[in-house]
Scaffold this motif. Structure first.
Motif, PDB file in Angstrom:
ATOM      1  N   LYS A   1       6.468  59.481  18.335  1.00 41.02           N
ATOM      2  CA  LYS A   1       7.694  60.009  18.979  1.00 41.02           C
ATOM      3  C   LYS A   1       8.872  59.078  18.709  1.00 41.02           C
ATOM      4  O   LYS A   1       9.987  59.536  18.435  1.00 41.02           O
ATOM      5  CB  LYS A   1       7.475  60.145  20.489  1.00 41.02           C
ATOM      6  CG  LYS A   1       6.566  61.292  20.881  1.00 41.02           C
ATOM      7  CD  LYS A   1       6.478  61.324  22.401  1.00 41.02           C
ATOM      8  CE  LYS A   1       5.371  62.213  22.879  1.00 41.02           C
ATOM      9  NZ  LYS A   1       5.169  62.138  24.315  1.00 41.02           N
TER      10      LYS A   1
ATOM     11  N   ARG B   1       3.571  69.286  23.035  1.00 40.53           N
ATOM     12  CA  ARG B   1       3.855  68.161  23.939  1.00 40.53           C
ATOM     13  C   ARG B   1       2.859  67.014  23.812  1.00 40.53           C
ATOM     14  O   ARG B   1       3.236  65.854  23.923  1.00 40.53           O
ATOM     15  CB  ARG B   1       3.881  68.673  25.389  1.00 40.53           C
ATOM     16  CG  ARG B   1       4.358  67.661  26.409  1.00 40.53           C
ATOM     17  CD  ARG B   1       4.447  68.287  27.784  1.00 40.53           C
ATOM     18  NE  ARG B   1       3.145  68.681  28.291  1.00 40.53           N
ATOM     19  CZ  ARG B   1       2.301  67.871  28.930  1.00 40.53           C
ATOM     20  NH1 ARG B   1       2.646  66.623  29.149  1.00 40.53           N
ATOM     21  NH2 ARG B   1       1.133  68.305  29.354  1.00 40.53           N
ATOM     22  N   THR B   2       1.599  67.341  23.555  1.00 41.34           N
ATOM     23  CA  THR B   2       0.573  66.294  23.561  1.00 41.34           C
ATOM     24  C   THR B   2       0.132  65.878  22.150  1.00 41.34           C
ATOM     25  O   THR B   2      -0.820  65.117  21.996  1.00 41.34           O
ATOM     26  CB  THR B   2      -0.674  66.789  24.337  1.00 41.34           C
ATOM     27  OG1 THR B   2      -1.129  67.999  23.702  1.00 41.34           O
ATOM     28  CG2 THR B   2      -0.362  67.057  25.795  1.00 41.34           C
TER      29      THR B   2
ATOM     30  N   LEU C   1       9.485  69.163  22.021  1.00 39.68           N
ATOM     31  CA  LEU C   1       8.029  69.241  21.854  1.00 39.68           C
ATOM     32  C   LEU C   1       7.429  70.254  22.832  1.00 39.68           C
ATOM     33  O   LEU C   1       6.532  71.023  22.467  1.00 39.68           O
ATOM     34  CB  LEU C   1       7.400  67.855  22.059  1.00 39.68           C
ATOM     35  CG  LEU C   1       7.772  66.801  20.999  1.00 39.68           C
ATOM     36  CD1 LEU C   1       7.126  65.456  21.323  1.00 39.68           C
ATOM     37  CD2 LEU C   1       7.375  67.249  19.599  1.00 39.68           C
ATOM     38  N   VAL C   2       7.929  70.273  24.062  1.00 44.43           N
ATOM     39  CA  VAL C   2       7.442  71.259  25.045  1.00 44.43           C
ATOM     40  C   VAL C   2       7.780  72.667  24.553  1.00 44.43           C
ATOM     41  O   VAL C   2       6.933  73.565  24.545  1.00 44.43           O
ATOM     42  CB  VAL C   2       8.073  70.998  26.441  1.00 44.43           C
ATOM     43  CG1 VAL C   2       7.798  72.169  27.390  1.00 44.43           C
ATOM     44  CG2 VAL C   2       7.524  69.699  27.032  1.00 44.43           C
TER      45      VAL C   2
ATOM     46  N   GLU D   1      11.331  65.186  24.022  1.00 45.89           N
ATOM     47  CA  GLU D   1      10.266  65.734  24.883  1.00 45.89           C
ATOM     48  C   GLU D   1      10.492  67.234  25.107  1.00 45.89           C
ATOM     49  O   GLU D   1       9.551  68.022  25.066  1.00 45.89           O
ATOM     50  CB  GLU D   1      10.229  65.011  26.233  1.00 45.89           C
ATOM     51  CG  GLU D   1       9.789  63.558  26.168  1.00 45.89           C
ATOM     52  CD  GLU D   1       8.315  63.372  25.771  1.00 45.89           C
ATOM     53  OE1 GLU D   1       7.551  64.356  25.783  1.00 45.89           O
ATOM     54  OE2 GLU D   1       7.948  62.232  25.421  1.00 45.89           O
ATOM     55  N   ARG D   2      11.745  67.620  25.345  1.00 49.36           N
ATOM     56  CA  ARG D   2      12.041  69.047  25.583  1.00 49.36           C
ATOM     57  C   ARG D   2      11.725  69.885  24.339  1.00 49.36           C
ATOM     58  O   ARG D   2      11.241  71.010  24.437  1.00 49.36           O
ATOM     59  CB  ARG D   2      13.507  69.233  25.993  1.00 49.36           C
ATOM     60  CG  ARG D   2      13.770  68.739  27.402  1.00 49.36           C
ATOM     61  CD  ARG D   2      15.143  69.160  27.879  1.00 49.36           C
ATOM     62  NE  ARG D   2      15.418  68.542  29.175  1.00 49.36           N
ATOM     63  CZ  ARG D   2      16.238  69.034  30.078  1.00 49.36           C
ATOM     64  NH1 ARG D   2      16.896  70.143  29.836  1.00 49.36           N
ATOM     65  NH2 ARG D   2      16.443  68.402  31.219  1.00 49.36           N
TER      66      ARG D   2
ATOM     67  N   ALA E   1       3.069  57.767  21.230  1.00 53.55           N
ATOM     68  CA  ALA E   1       4.363  57.157  21.580  1.00 53.55           C
ATOM     69  C   ALA E   1       5.053  56.621  20.324  1.00 53.55           C
ATOM     70  O   ALA E   1       6.270  56.767  20.156  1.00 53.55           O
ATOM     71  CB  ALA E   1       4.152  56.052  22.603  1.00 53.55           C
TER      72      ALA E   1
ATOM     73  N   MET F   1      15.340  60.484  23.872  1.00 53.73           N
ATOM     74  CA  MET F   1      13.892  60.655  24.072  1.00 53.73           C
ATOM     75  C   MET F   1      13.590  61.859  24.955  1.00 53.73           C
ATOM     76  O   MET F   1      12.617  62.577  24.705  1.00 53.73           O
ATOM     77  CB  MET F   1      13.274  59.379  24.665  1.00 53.73           C
ATOM     78  CG  MET F   1      13.167  58.225  23.686  1.00 53.73           C
ATOM     79  SD  MET F   1      12.422  58.653  22.073  1.00 53.73           S
ATOM     80  CE  MET F   1      10.708  58.909  22.503  1.00 53.73           C
ATOM     81  N   ASP F   2      14.427  62.088  25.981  1.00 51.40           N
ATOM     82  CA  ASP F   2      14.205  63.274  26.822  1.00 51.40           C
ATOM     83  C   ASP F   2      14.447  64.553  26.011  1.00 51.40           C
ATOM     84  O   ASP F   2      13.772  65.565  26.212  1.00 51.40           O
ATOM     85  CB  ASP F   2      15.125  63.253  28.052  1.00 51.40           C
ATOM     86  CG  ASP F   2      14.697  62.213  29.079  1.00 51.40           C
ATOM     87  OD1 ASP F   2      13.618  61.609  28.901  1.00 51.40           O
ATOM     88  OD2 ASP F   2      15.436  61.995  30.052  1.00 51.40           O
TER      89      ASP F   2
END
Ligand code: B16
Ligand code: MG
Length: 227
Positions: free
Chosen positions: A71, A63-64, A57-58, A54-55, A68, A50-51
């Motif tokens: 994701k 990212r937004t 997507l950033v 997130e990386r 949930a 999951m981390d």
């Protein structure tokens, strides 16, 4: 003097599954309009699923943009691709020097542990026919924090019943070296560009018991806490 235990990372130390992670993430990322390359993939080593998402997507400036649930679906899709690729894994994929090091540690009475944040670690060890070679494997499913948090290494030490400062940790990722140092174990780094490893080796072929033993003695000659 010997360490009480040697605790291994999996991906990049026991076998090299980073490329398989990359191919699976590249596929899922491209489906949502994000392009990643091998160089970006270096940042995902040792980072939980999951981390990692997130990386990505950033990195892609999104990212937004996902709920949930969306994701979770992306992570599940990546894992399905990755698990499919793992079907090709055989004992030939064990990195050089690892099988003989595990045998030597057992002969020397030095405990062995696994500290991988991969939820697929049990499957991978079975495919490599190494599952019986570890005295304790920390359970990634119980983690609340990914590397560089020391939680996984502390869980491995606790499962083995050893004090972290009496153990060596072996890692190929900066996040993993930071995790080892955060719990006051002694860090051995595999590969280039790692900061903070007390011993750094170019590859696992250099990872022999005699090398580790000499290194441990050199580090601990003045210390009296461990054996
Ligand atoms: P999974 P390690 C890590 O393994 C990988 O280096 C990292 O790229 C991956 O995202 C993570 O496992 C989680 O893997 O999706 O299979 O649960 O280096 O801690 O052995
Ligand atoms: Mg690794």
């Amino acid at each position: 003097m010997k360490p009480d235990a040697v605790i291994f990372d999996l991906d990049g130390v026991i076998t090299d599954t980073a490329h398989l992670h990359f191919i699976a993430w590249r596929q899922v990322a491209s489906e949502i309009g994000i392009t990643i390359d091998e160089s970006f993939n270096q940042q995902l080593k040792g980072i939980s699923r999951m981390d990692s998402l997130e990386r990505i997507l950033v990195y892609g400036g999104k990212r937004t943009q996902f709920s949930a649930a969306e994701k979770a679906a992306l992570a599940a899709r990546k894992n399905a691709c990755y698990v499919e690729a793992l079907r090709t894994l055989t004992p030939h994929a064990v990195l050089p020097g690892i099988t003989s090091l595990l045998a030597a540690l057992r002969q020397e009475g030095v405990a062995t542990g696994l500290a991988s944040v991969s939820l697929n670690a049990p499957t991978i060890l079975r495919a490599l026919k190494l599952a019986s070679q570890f005295d304790f494997c920390a359970d990634a499913a119980r983690l609340t924090h990914s590397k560089p948090d020391p939680e996984i290494f502390l869980a491995a030490c606790s499962g083995l019943g050893v004090a972290p400062e009496c153990c060596i940790g072996i890692e190929d990722a900066q996040a993993g070296i930071d995790a080892i140092n955060a719990c006051k174990m002694t860090a051995v780094g595999i590969g280039a560009g790692l900061q903070g490893a007390q011993l750094r080796l170019d590859d696992t072929a250099q990872l022999t018991w005699s090398r580790l033993h000499a290194f441990w003695n050199q580090q601990r000659r003045a210390a009296t806490r461990c054996q």
